[in-house]
Scaffold this motif. Sequence first.
Motif: not given
Length: 193
Positions: A18-22, A56-65, A38-46
């Motif tokens: 997910i993170a790599d695709n984003i 966890k994917a969003y945390v990875r994206l934040k860690e990578l900047g 999208s919010s975490i909840n919205h992405y999850s539901k979608q």
Amino acid sequence: MKQNLQKYSGKLPLKYWIADNIIQDIEKGLFKQNSKLSSINHYSKQTGVSRDTVEKAYVRLKELGYITSAPGKGFYVNTVLSSKLRIMILLEDIDEHRAAICKEIILKTSNFAHAEIRLFFQNLKLLQEHIEQGIGNYHYYIIWHTIMPISDLNMESILGIIPVNKLIQIDKLTSESNAQEILQGVLARIVIP
């Protein structure tokens, strides 16, 4: 931001996929700087992906900047780092000289690049997995191997998927006497944006 989960092969943990695709979407310009994700909840539901995995994917994206978050407001594409180069450093093993050179590469490129180090322990299958997972997500791939010759047909086919202009190979044993030569050779190949 609806991703096609049918393309998910299962080779890579879903959070990384997910993170790599984003990241690819950001680098292609599908998400502009400062645009809201999208919010975490919205992405999850979608997508039907668990909330924990999306987080966890969003945390990875934040860690990578690639993204930042504003409490109570959401997640946004970062305006600073999304234009930085991404470098994958693949080492067959690590010793004090290689560690020192990798640290110098990271320090000397930190203003314009983000570098990740991965080990493959002289295991060609692991090397192939690292490259396949990262292909298209990095501007440069630094492969450091001294035990396995590049003439090995398996090694040639694995490295063959990396565009030649993005591949930097180091096939020298390191010592204090040649550390600067290796460092300068690597830095000379990296084109600063």
